[in-house]
Design a protein around this motif. Structure first.
Motif, PDB file in Angstrom:
ATOM      1  N   ARG A  54      -1.191   4.154   3.419  1.00 20.90           N
ATOM      2  CA  ARG A  54      -2.284   4.956   3.983  1.00 20.90           C
ATOM      3  C   ARG A  54      -1.834   6.360   4.384  1.00 20.90           C
ATOM      4  O   ARG A  54      -2.634   7.299   4.364  1.00 20.90           O
ATOM      5  CB  ARG A  54      -2.892   4.242   5.190  1.00 20.90           C
ATOM      6  N   ASP A  55      -0.567   6.516   4.738  1.00 18.78           N
ATOM      7  CA  ASP A  55      -0.075   7.822   5.148  1.00 18.78           C
ATOM      8  C   ASP A  55      -0.071   8.838   4.002  1.00 18.78           C
ATOM      9  O   ASP A  55       0.100  10.043   4.245  1.00 18.78           O
ATOM     10  CB  ASP A  55       1.339   7.707   5.713  1.00 18.78           C
ATOM     11  N   LEU A  56      -0.261   8.367   2.774  1.00 19.44           N
ATOM     12  CA  LEU A  56      -0.206   9.271   1.624  1.00 19.44           C
ATOM     13  C   LEU A  56      -1.575   9.777   1.190  1.00 19.44           C
ATOM     14  O   LEU A  56      -1.662  10.587   0.261  1.00 19.44           O
ATOM     15  CB  LEU A  56       0.463   8.562   0.437  1.00 19.44           C
ATOM     16  N   ALA A 116      -7.477   0.298   0.444  1.00 20.45           N
ATOM     17  CA  ALA A 116      -7.795  -1.119   0.590  1.00 20.45           C
ATOM     18  C   ALA A 116      -8.290  -1.417   1.998  1.00 20.45           C
ATOM     19  O   ALA A 116      -8.019  -0.671   2.940  1.00 20.45           O
ATOM     20  CB  ALA A 116      -6.553  -1.956   0.294  1.00 20.45           C
ATOM     21  N   GLY A 117      -9.018  -2.524   2.134  1.00 18.70           N
ATOM     22  CA  GLY A 117      -9.411  -2.993   3.450  1.00 18.70           C
ATOM     23  C   GLY A 117      -8.181  -3.308   4.276  1.00 18.70           C
ATOM     24  O   GLY A 117      -7.170  -3.783   3.743  1.00 18.70           O
ATOM     25  N   PRO A 118      -8.208  -3.066   5.592  1.00 23.82           N
ATOM     26  CA  PRO A 118      -7.007  -3.187   6.420  1.00 23.82           C
ATOM     27  C   PRO A 118      -6.476  -4.601   6.585  1.00 23.82           C
ATOM     28  O   PRO A 118      -5.337  -4.788   6.977  1.00 23.82           O
ATOM     29  CB  PRO A 118      -7.455  -2.614   7.768  1.00 23.82           C
ATOM     30  N   ARG A 150      -9.340  -5.604  -4.557  1.00 22.15           N
ATOM     31  CA  ARG A 150     -10.705  -5.657  -4.039  1.00 22.15           C
ATOM     32  C   ARG A 150     -11.345  -4.267  -4.060  1.00 22.15           C
ATOM     33  O   ARG A 150     -12.538  -4.119  -4.321  1.00 22.15           O
ATOM     34  CB  ARG A 150     -10.680  -6.213  -2.602  1.00 22.15           C
ATOM     35  N   ALA A 151     -10.541  -3.219  -3.791  1.00 19.51           N
ATOM     36  CA  ALA A 151     -11.038  -1.844  -3.774  1.00 19.51           C
ATOM     37  C   ALA A 151     -11.128  -1.221  -5.162  1.00 19.51           C
ATOM     38  O   ALA A 151     -11.753  -0.170  -5.323  1.00 19.51           O
ATOM     39  CB  ALA A 151     -10.127  -0.981  -2.887  1.00 19.51           C
ATOM     40  N   LEU A 152     -10.538  -1.860  -6.155  1.00 20.33           N
ATOM     41  CA  LEU A 152     -10.507  -1.292  -7.501  1.00 20.33           C
ATOM     42  C   LEU A 152     -11.905  -1.126  -8.084  1.00 20.33           C
ATOM     43  O   LEU A 152     -12.178  -0.172  -8.817  1.00 20.33           O
ATOM     44  CB  LEU A 152      -9.646  -2.173  -8.405  1.00 20.33           C
TER      45      LEU A 152
END
Length: 262
Positions: free
Chosen positions: A194-196, A210-212, A221-223
């Motif tokens: 997430r930092d990127l 992605a979901g946390p 899932r996010a694809l």
């Protein structure tokens, strides 16, 4: 990326035919892997990613759905179930159940004990079999107690797998040079990266996260949303690379899958 995980056979990589996913609400361990697989096969997800009661099967769409439903209409040669956690409510072998439920007579196996890397390993194995001439169509099921996803692989999808890689990465910042050029790239990043988001977006990339709490299923899932974004973009704005990546914080390993236009 040093280890591409792809044999140089001159054969194009597996195509991404379709992808979809679901959130699994409720306490962890409430569903068996067999139940999760059945829900993923049962129909299209609604706009919030929940299962739509009453949908009749793959290919379903209609009120309450977010576009065309899942498609596993082509006979499968192989089927892989990848998971990080163990089945807390076992109700049989998920791979065997899904092999019986899907079209064709696929050879089926599971990949586990690799943390968030399990789906990447499953994808790598399927691609190597494909490049050696051993399969035309396959499905990858990714299961986590909180979410699940399906990749239909093969056919005439618009994206072909170029590489699957694993690298040492003690910190998220170590991953930035390993993710390739950001311009004209669509990234799907896991919780460990997430930092990127900001540096990649500043360099011209499109980023989905992605979901946390979706575990190894998060990026997959996010694809679906990432591919929908690219389909909605104009021809002049479309991405030239699709990169799915996550970092295992505990092991300090970066996992990456790269797709390019077929």
């Amino acid at each position: 990326m040093a280890d591409t995980g792809v044999a140089d056979t001159g054969v194009a990589g597996l195509r991404l035919g379709a992808t979809w996913g679901l959130d699994f609400p409720g306490p962890p361990g409430e569903r068996s892997f067999v139940a999760m697989g059945g829900e993923l096969l049962a129909g299209a997800p609604a706009g919030d990613g929940q299962h739509v009661p009453g949908t009749s099967g793959p290919g379903t769409s209609g009120p309450g759905t977010s576009g065309p439903g899942p498609v596993l209409s082509r006979p499968l040669d192989y089927l892989v179930v990848a998971h990080e956690a163990y089945d807390a409510a076992p109700a049989g072998l998920a791979a065997g159940f899904l092999a019986d439920a899907c079209p064709g007579e696929p050879r089926a196996f599971s990949v586990a004990d690799q943390g968030i890397g399990a789906p990447f390993s499953g994808l790598k194995v399927l691609d190597r079999i494909h490049r050696s001439g051993g399969l035309s169509d396959a499905a990858l099921f990714v299961l986590d107690p909180a979410a699940g996803a399906v990749l239909a692989l093969g056919g005439t999808g618009g994206w072909a797998l170029e590489a699957v890689a694993e690298e040492r990465a003690a910190e998220a910042a170590d991953c930035l040079p390993l993710l390739g050029p950001a311009a004209r790239t669509s990234y799907v990043l896991g919780d460990g990266l997430r930092d990127l988001v900001r540096p990649l977006e500043a360099a011209g990339a499109t980023v989905r996260t992605a979901g946390p709490a979706h575990g190894c299923a998060g990026v997959w899932r996010a694809l679906r949303d990432a591919t929908a974004d690219m389909a909605a973009a104009g021809a002049g704005e479309s991405a030239e690379r699709l990169v799915i990546a996550d970092r295992d914080r505990g092991l300090g390993r970066l996992h990456v899958a790269v797709f390019v236009p077929a």
